[in-house]
Design an enzyme around this catalytic site. Sequence first.
Site, mmCIF file in Angstrom:
data_model
loop_
_atom_site.group_PDB
_atom_site.id
_atom_site.type_symbol
_atom_site.label_atom_id
_atom_site.label_comp_id
_atom_site.label_asym_id
_atom_site.label_seq_id
_atom_site.Cartn_x
_atom_site.Cartn_y
_atom_site.Cartn_z
ATOM 1 N N PHE A 131 8.112 3.347 -12.583
ATOM 2 C CA PHE A 131 6.714 3.217 -12.952
ATOM 3 C C PHE A 131 6.213 4.637 -13.242
ATOM 4 O O PHE A 131 6.759 5.599 -12.713
ATOM 5 C CB PHE A 131 5.882 2.520 -11.857
ATOM 6 C CG PHE A 131 4.468 2.327 -12.313
ATOM 7 C CD1 PHE A 131 4.182 1.433 -13.330
ATOM 8 C CD2 PHE A 131 3.430 3.092 -11.803
ATOM 9 C CE1 PHE A 131 2.888 1.299 -13.822
ATOM 10 C CE2 PHE A 131 2.132 2.954 -12.290
ATOM 11 C CZ PHE A 131 1.863 2.054 -13.300
ATOM 12 N N THR A 132 5.176 4.766 -14.077
ATOM 13 C CA THR A 132 4.756 6.109 -14.539
ATOM 14 C C THR A 132 4.486 7.076 -13.371
ATOM 15 O O THR A 132 4.992 8.205 -13.359
ATOM 16 C CB THR A 132 3.474 6.010 -15.403
ATOM 17 O OG1 THR A 132 2.507 5.248 -14.693
ATOM 18 C CG2 THR A 132 3.770 5.345 -16.739
ATOM 19 N N ASP A 222 9.088 -1.174 -3.622
ATOM 20 C CA ASP A 222 7.711 -1.066 -4.128
ATOM 21 C C ASP A 222 7.176 -2.482 -4.273
ATOM 22 O O ASP A 222 7.570 -3.225 -5.166
ATOM 23 C CB ASP A 222 7.699 -0.317 -5.468
ATOM 24 C CG ASP A 222 6.295 -0.230 -6.087
ATOM 25 O OD1 ASP A 222 5.405 -1.005 -5.688
ATOM 26 O OD2 ASP A 222 6.096 0.616 -6.976
ATOM 27 N N LYS A 265 -3.128 -4.618 -6.631
ATOM 28 C CA LYS A 265 -2.632 -5.768 -7.404
ATOM 29 C C LYS A 265 -2.575 -7.021 -6.517
ATOM 30 O O LYS A 265 -3.556 -7.729 -6.377
ATOM 31 C CB LYS A 265 -1.285 -5.423 -8.023
ATOM 32 C CG LYS A 265 -1.406 -4.337 -9.100
ATOM 33 C CD LYS A 265 -0.075 -3.989 -9.690
ATOM 34 C CE LYS A 265 -0.181 -2.851 -10.690
ATOM 35 N NZ LYS A 265 -0.706 -3.228 -12.004
ATOM 36 N N ARG A 388 1.945 0.686 -23.493
ATOM 37 C CA ARG A 388 3.066 0.910 -22.588
ATOM 38 C C ARG A 388 4.282 1.133 -23.470
ATOM 39 O O ARG A 388 5.079 0.250 -23.732
ATOM 40 C CB ARG A 388 3.283 -0.286 -21.649
ATOM 41 C CG ARG A 388 2.179 -0.489 -20.644
ATOM 42 C CD ARG A 388 2.229 0.363 -19.385
ATOM 43 N NE ARG A 388 1.765 1.728 -19.472
ATOM 44 C CZ ARG A 388 1.289 2.408 -18.430
ATOM 45 N NH1 ARG A 388 1.192 1.862 -17.254
ATOM 46 N NH2 ARG A 388 0.938 3.664 -18.564
ATOM 47 N N PHE A 454 -0.705 9.840 -21.359
ATOM 48 C CA PHE A 454 -1.391 8.634 -21.829
ATOM 49 C C PHE A 454 -2.806 8.500 -21.278
ATOM 50 O O PHE A 454 -3.651 7.851 -21.870
ATOM 51 C CB PHE A 454 -0.577 7.369 -21.502
ATOM 52 C CG PHE A 454 -0.405 7.089 -20.031
ATOM 53 C CD1 PHE A 454 0.670 7.620 -19.327
ATOM 54 C CD2 PHE A 454 -1.302 6.279 -19.359
ATOM 55 C CE1 PHE A 454 0.830 7.351 -17.965
ATOM 56 C CE2 PHE A 454 -1.152 6.001 -18.006
ATOM 57 C CZ PHE A 454 -0.080 6.548 -17.300
#
Length: 481
Positions: A131-132, A222, A265, A388, A454
């Site tokens: 993930f970023t 995660d 989330k 993405r 980004f």
Amino acid sequence: MNVKLSNGREIPVEMHKIRIVQKTQLVPVDERLKAIEEGGYNTFALRTRDIFIDMLTDSGTNAMSDNQLAAMMVSDDAYAGSESFYKLASAIKDVLGFKYVLPVHQGRAAEHLLAKVFIKPGDVIPMNYHFTTTKAHFELAGAKVLEIFRDLALTTQSTEPFKGNLDIQKFRDVIKKYGAKKIPFIRMEATTNLLGGQPFSIQNLKEVKQVASEHKIPLVYDGSLISENAYFVKQREKGYENKTIQEIINDMMSVVDIFYLSGRKSTCVRGGFIATNNKEYFELIKPWLPVYEGFLTYGGMSTHEIEAMAVGLREMTEIDVAGSAAEFVKYFAERLIENKIPVVTPPGGLACHVDAKLFLPHLPQSQYPAGALAAAIYITSGVRSMERGTISMDRDQDGNEVYSDLELARLAVPRRTYTMSHIEYVVDRIKWLHQHRDKVKGLKFVEEPPVLRFFFGKLEALDNWGAKLAEAFKKEFGPNY
Ligand code: F0G
């Protein structure tokens, strides 16, 4: 829950009623064009007042339950020893089975602490996908991130149920090549975000654990999207059809050494934590918590959010909560497919992902097709999605572009926030855009930050295509939509 209508179509039906609402508005296309131009064709730069339906992310944007809101009213603000923390710790024990808890302000703070404590320069961290924020923290600590998914994970249109599985043979090869001493842990991400919300199977997780244990490599999980991964296991993995979400979570957690999540989330609150049953790991991380986050019993979260997280954790084990986003994503994807729009299949956990390489085949990756598509969707609909793709990758140390495996425009479905008519509206506008896709050209950077570009990067539309697309839109729908 899904119900079958008399015309044969199956639709997701909300198992809740909405009693608090927030106003939204649709500003006309000329104003949207102005907003995206001012924002450098970056949807992160848009303001809420210019957004009709916000599908940027499902992170921190979910509707909370009445019980979560009620819990927030009774929080204990003690700096140390807050009773709210003990409620969270007991929910973590009950739902995930871990004794030791370190609350953090959000998921990336957990990644920062894990990197700080476990990673040395020169280490390698294998994972099913990055993930970023994970990649940024692990690389800043001097590690190399190795993504060891199976080749089929990158096929966007697929029927493979577990594209988030780790390739076990590649894992063995990595251990052989680098040696276990250079691998402080292996990371498994539930419902791999950047692969399009694709889950892994429990069988795969257990195989990963098996190989990791042979070499005494801890397994880090995660769990930001844990309830969705559990939901897909129930739907797609043989032998789990009749298990409850809680039973599936128990099975997954039985092989985990260190767990962390972004609570924004699955648990529908703003916060996060690290949890483990290993006292030694806990003691290694604990001293750093007050340095970077806050005291052990709040760790950078507000006590209101801690209370809501304790409730949210328990609620995410209910089938209608665990499946609330997944079933909407599925409906959304199916409606787009009916209209010949290329989307990631099988539908994943957090969002409907449009494949920008297939949607805009005339754009090379150097012109950022996913970024162009996200901007074009906004201009034509007022719907905010997220790039993405290559813009979400940073350049390498020599300044070269690192082309992303996938170019996706992600339309996130925050849990319980939007309704069926919102989805129908988005489908209709994307369908129109697809018919006029030749009008969408590429983007080029005019301001490019060095890390996680980004977020704040500014770009420009090549050949001023945004204005031309807005003109075509007005011809069809008039100036007011
Ligand atoms: N891990 C995963 C799998 C995530 O999806 C995220 C965040 C994080 C870690 C970091 O957590 O935001 O609380 O610091 N994903 C968000 C998204 C940002 O939009 O998908 P965080």
